[in-house]
Design a protein around this motif. Structure first.
Motif, PDB file in Angstrom:
ATOM      1  N   THR A 325      46.323  51.505  39.778  1.00  0.00           N
ATOM      2  CA  THR A 325      45.597  51.155  40.993  1.00  0.00           C
ATOM      3  C   THR A 325      45.315  49.663  41.050  1.00  0.00           C
ATOM      4  O   THR A 325      45.399  49.037  42.120  1.00  0.00           O
ATOM      5  N   MET A 326      45.017  49.065  39.907  1.00  0.00           N
ATOM      6  CA  MET A 326      44.762  47.628  39.872  1.00  0.00           C
ATOM      7  C   MET A 326      45.983  46.845  40.339  1.00  0.00           C
ATOM      8  O   MET A 326      45.900  45.971  41.215  1.00  0.00           O
ATOM      9  N   SER A 327      47.144  47.153  39.788  1.00  0.00           N
ATOM     10  CA  SER A 327      48.352  46.407  40.157  1.00  0.00           C
ATOM     11  C   SER A 327      48.746  46.671  41.606  1.00  0.00           C
ATOM     12  O   SER A 327      49.185  45.757  42.317  1.00  0.00           O
ATOM     13  N   ALA A 328      48.585  47.916  42.074  1.00  0.00           N
ATOM     14  CA  ALA A 328      48.949  48.237  43.453  1.00  0.00           C
ATOM     15  C   ALA A 328      48.049  47.510  44.446  1.00  0.00           C
ATOM     16  O   ALA A 328      48.518  46.998  45.474  1.00  0.00           O
ATOM     17  N   THR A 329      46.753  47.449  44.156  1.00  0.00           N
ATOM     18  CA  THR A 329      45.825  46.753  45.042  1.00  0.00           C
ATOM     19  C   THR A 329      46.152  45.271  45.115  1.00  0.00           C
ATOM     20  O   THR A 329      46.190  44.680  46.204  1.00  0.00           O
ATOM     21  N   LEU A 330      46.408  44.662  43.966  1.00  0.00           N
ATOM     22  CA  LEU A 330      46.728  43.234  43.950  1.00  0.00           C
ATOM     23  C   LEU A 330      48.047  42.959  44.674  1.00  0.00           C
ATOM     24  O   LEU A 330      48.177  41.973  45.400  1.00  0.00           O
ATOM     25  N   ARG A 331      49.029  43.834  44.478  1.00  0.00           N
ATOM     26  CA  ARG A 331      50.334  43.632  45.121  1.00  0.00           C
ATOM     27  C   ARG A 331      50.218  43.730  46.638  1.00  0.00           C
ATOM     28  O   ARG A 331      50.725  42.878  47.367  1.00  0.00           O
ATOM     29  N   GLU A 332      49.554  44.785  47.134  1.00  0.00           N
ATOM     30  CA  GLU A 332      49.453  44.953  48.583  1.00  0.00           C
ATOM     31  C   GLU A 332      48.606  43.859  49.219  1.00  0.00           C
ATOM     32  O   GLU A 332      48.923  43.376  50.301  1.00  0.00           O
ATOM     33  N   THR A 333      47.525  43.461  48.547  1.00  0.00           N
ATOM     34  CA  THR A 333      46.703  42.375  49.060  1.00  0.00           C
ATOM     35  C   THR A 333      47.532  41.113  49.214  1.00  0.00           C
ATOM     36  O   THR A 333      47.465  40.417  50.240  1.00  0.00           O
ATOM     37  N   ALA A 334      48.346  40.819  48.210  1.00  0.00           N
ATOM     38  CA  ALA A 334      49.157  39.592  48.228  1.00  0.00           C
ATOM     39  C   ALA A 334      50.301  39.677  49.228  1.00  0.00           C
ATOM     40  O   ALA A 334      50.478  38.797  50.077  1.00  0.00           O
ATOM     41  N   VAL A 335      51.084  40.745  49.144  1.00  0.00           N
ATOM     42  CA  VAL A 335      52.290  40.847  49.962  1.00  0.00           C
ATOM     43  C   VAL A 335      51.959  40.926  51.447  1.00  0.00           C
ATOM     44  O   VAL A 335      52.576  40.240  52.270  1.00  0.00           O
ATOM     45  N   GLN A 336      50.983  41.758  51.819  1.00  0.00           N
ATOM     46  CA  GLN A 336      50.656  41.891  53.231  1.00  0.00           C
ATOM     47  C   GLN A 336      49.968  40.646  53.771  1.00  0.00           C
ATOM     48  O   GLN A 336      50.012  40.389  54.979  1.00  0.00           O
ATOM     49  N   SER A 337      49.341  39.854  52.913  1.00  0.00           N
ATOM     50  CA  SER A 337      48.804  38.564  53.340  1.00  0.00           C
ATOM     51  C   SER A 337      49.931  37.554  53.521  1.00  0.00           C
ATOM     52  O   SER A 337      49.868  36.666  54.379  1.00  0.00           O
TER      53      SER A 337
END
Length: 414
Positions: A325-337
């Motif tokens: 969950t940690m890696s998925a949250t960071l990835r989506e926050t970054a990529v969608q930004s």
């Protein structure tokens, strides 16, 4: 007025997502258990999963420009309505018929096709429903919903499978989906002026939009690297899940209920991690380093999972769930930004195609290998492939990937 994540729109999309996940968990696990019980074949079980993925390979890239150009709400509500009709039809059919493998193949293809349109619209719309400045909190909440519901629903779904007819399960899920439609209808959608002019959108513009999506990916190596790895690891994860399920249904001393608690253990870890992510902001500069550590640890944990005693399996999945969950949250926050709003659906569609190819490939490979390889060896193989691909696409091209992970959404992208 104090700014908050929990606006009306965000609250509604969160509640609708909750209902969608509840319905999915109530149906998917019982169908998977039924197919393996009736066929005793990992290959036929894998084929059912592949049928749910194949529509992504056909429709995702073709339909994404239309979703980018128009309102997302009508797609989401319309696709949920279509799902209700499918669930009701299948429920009525199987109430008066014995198990028919072909029916479940066709049903999975139809639901998979509907889901393509729903996911493209959902993932393109969701970032716009998160208030600016609350991206990590927003994705932490969305990343917590699935594991939280799975904790509750995995044992419940196995209980439903053992105590209810499949037709009643389909009727139950159709009712849950109707509730989701009611909630989705309450969301207020802001449509850009140029997107609202449907008459001016020609076939020539459609082709240009498809081309634009691929051109964007051609120059954005970091985005391409990240989602190429995700396509492979998503495929190997689904292949491993099939092998783990077969292991629990065939190994002496293992039961379906134990499998349900194994899934719940992982999801408890995901929920706790989501709460931490909601309360604690990870600085953009640290996102990439954290991600590399999590990916490495996760693959090593998968390799040893089925060699552990059952209590340690539960611990293994708990820790991996939290880190995942940690890696998925960071990835989506970054990529969608990082992605521009007007191209988001097209880029997501291309990677949905990547995911579909990876899932189909590894589902077939897992299904075939599972016919003659020990299930433990199959899980080790899947994790080893993911580890190799991680080194090639994540670790080595670190400079290209780092700039994506360090992206921050600007106020103008609200």
């Amino acid at each position: 007025m104090k700014k908050t994540l929990w606006t009306k729109n965000y609250t509604c999309i969160t509640l609708a997502t909750l209902l969608s996940v509840i319905g999915g968990e109530a149906m998917v696990l019982p169908v998977s258990l039924l197919v393996f019980e009736k066929t005793q074949s990992t290959l036929l079980s894998a084929l059912i999963m592949v049928c749910g993925i194949l529509p992504d390979m056909v429709f995702s890239v073709l339909m994404a420009p239309l979703i980018d150009k128009g309102g997302k709400k009508r797609w989401i509500v319309g696709m949920d309505l279509a799902l209700v009709l499918v669930y009701l039809f299948v429920g009525m059919w199987i109430r008066f018929a014995d198990f028919q493998y072909g029916l479940y193949v066709i049903m999975t293809l139809v639901i998979g096709t509907i889901s393509v349109f729903y996911r493209l619209a959902y993932h393109a719309w969701y970032p716009e429903l998160i208030p600016v400045g609350f991206e990590q909190k927003g994705y932490a909440v969305s990343g917590t919903i699935y594991p939280l519901i799975t904790i509750i629903m995995s044992p419940i779904a196995t209980f439903l499978y053992e105590t209810m007819s499949m037709s009643d399960i389909f009727f139950l899920v159709s009712g849950i989906t109707v509730l989701g439609i009611v909630v989705e209808s309450q969301i207020t959608e802001q449509i850009a002026e140029e997107a609202a002019v449907k008459e001016s959108y020609t076939f020539a513009q459609y082709k240009e939009d498809v081309k634009e999506g691929f051109e964007y990916l051609k120059k954005e190596k970091g985005i391409r690297n990240i989602y190429t790895y995700m396509a492979v690891t998503n495929g190997t994860s689904e292949g491993s899940a099939l092998a783990i399920q077969a292991f629990y249904q065939s190994q002496p001393g293992m039961t379906v209920m134990m499998l349900g608690f194994l899934k719940s253990s992982e999801m408890i870890g995901r929920v706790i991690s989501g709460i931490v992510q909601y309360r604690t902001e990870v600085p953009p500069k640290k996102r990439f380093g954290v991600t590399k550590f999590v990916y490495t640890f996760y693959q090593l944990s998968d390799m040893v999972l089925l060699f552990l005693p059952y209590p340690m399996m539960l611990v293994n999945r708990f820790v991996c769930g939290g880190l995942g969950t940690m890696s998925a949250t960071l990835r989506e926050t970054a990529v969608q930004s990082y992605l521009p709003e007007n191209i988001r659906a097209r880029v997501n569609a291309v990677f949905q195609l990547f995911f579909a190819i990876g899932s189909v490939l590894f589902q077939f490979v897992s299904g075939i290998l599972g016919e003659f390889l020990p299930y433990r060896a199959l899980v080790v193989f899947e994790a080893s492939v993911s580890m190799l691909v991680m080194w090639i696409f994540i670790v080595r091209p670190g400079n290209e990937n780092r700039k994506v992970y360090e992206a921050v959404r600007e106020q103008g992208n609200a």
